[in-house]
Design an enzyme around this catalytic site. Structure first.
Site, PDB file in Angstrom:
ATOM      1  N   THR A  46       0.854  -1.180   0.000  1.00  0.00           N
ATOM      2  CA  THR A  46       0.000   0.000   0.000  1.00  0.00           C
ATOM      3  C   THR A  46       0.891   1.231   0.000  1.00  0.00           C
ATOM      4  OG1 THR A  46      -1.705   1.272   1.182  1.00  0.00           O
ATOM      5  CG2 THR A  46      -0.273  -0.118   2.527  1.00  0.00           C
ATOM      6  N   GLU A  47       0.539   2.222  -0.838  1.00  0.00           N
ATOM      7  CA  GLU A  47       1.474   3.312  -1.112  1.00  0.00           C
ATOM      8  C   GLU A  47       1.733   4.231   0.061  1.00  0.00           C
ATOM      9  OE1 GLU A  47      -2.198   4.651  -3.667  1.00  0.00           O
ATOM     10  OE2 GLU A  47      -1.325   2.754  -3.030  1.00  0.00           O
ATOM     11  N   ASN A  48       0.953   4.115   1.142  1.00  0.00           N
ATOM     12  CA  ASN A  48       1.272   4.946   2.305  1.00  0.00           C
ATOM     13  C   ASN A  48       2.376   4.336   3.168  1.00  0.00           C
ATOM     14  OD1 ASN A  48      -0.827   3.046   2.785  1.00  0.00           O
ATOM     15  ND2 ASN A  48      -1.284   4.004   4.744  1.00  0.00           N
TER      16      ASN A  48
END
Length: 218
Positions: A46-48
């Site tokens: 997940t890009e966070n």
């Protein structure tokens, strides 16, 4: 007879192979994490800033510090790693992800993706990391309902909405059918609705390729 959103997510989960690194977009794509087959090691990104994302937690498993890019609570798989946002985007842009699963407003017959805003003056742009994923992931899968609430088909000859990426979508999983975009056009691999190929083609509104028999033998 059409698939529910959860059923679409479950169908996508079947096609992500063992050993893959995959990113799941906001909305229906997030549900894919809950349906990954047992026995496969699929590492979710997940890009966070999390690699090794697990499925949605139960009520007593919620950790308020563990969320995905859509601000949905998630779990961590054994061996999960956390990192800076910039490092996360470097993974996406550097071609290190095998698959990404994204939602869409429209997908063109050439594989163009429009998923960050419509033409509505009240629309709130929300591109997030979609552009980076569209060009960085090795395989781009889209999940969406085939028709809008007003009955317009989201699979189109040319996108009317601002593009997220050009010629990037490989497969489109919908409530009606599974489509694959190839050099010879949009191929219908499976039909989920109680409809014939001819009916699906008529509803979509442009010529499709019937590959249902071929796909059934794979």
């Amino acid at each position: 007879m059409r698939l529910s959103r959860a059923e679409i997510a479950a169908r996508v989960a079947q096609d992500i192979p063992d050993g893959a690194y995959a990113n799941l977009g906001i909305g229906v794509p997030t549900l894919v994490a809950d349906y990954l087959p047992e026995g496969r090691e699929i590492v979710l990104h997940t890009e966070n800033g999390l690699l090794g994302m697990g499925p949605a937690p139960s009520e007593d498993e919620i950790d308020e510090d563990l969320i995905n890019a859509g601000k949905i609570y998630v779990t961590e798989a054994p061996g999960a790693a956390y990192f800076h946002h910039a490092d996360s985007f470097a993974m996406m842009r550097g071609g290190h992800l095998d698959y990404c699963v994204l939602g869409a407003f429209q997908v063109s017959e050439g594989g163009d993706l429009a998923n960050w805003r419509t033409n509505s003056p009240s629309a709130i742009p929300g591109v997030g990391g979609a552009m980076d994923l569209a060009v960085g992931a090795k395989h781009v899968y889209v999940v969406m309902e085939l028709f809008t609430k007003t009955g317009d088909c989201k699979l189109v000859v040319n996108c009317d909405y601002p593009l997220t990426g050009k010629a990037c979508v490989e497969r489109v999983y919908t409530d009606v059918a599974l489509f694959e975009i190839r050099e010879d056009g949009v191929n219908v691999l499976e039909i989920f609705d109680d409809a014939s190929f001819e009916e699906v083609e008529r509803q979509v509104g442009f010529a499709l390729v019937d590959s249902t028999a071929e796909f059934a033998t794979l």
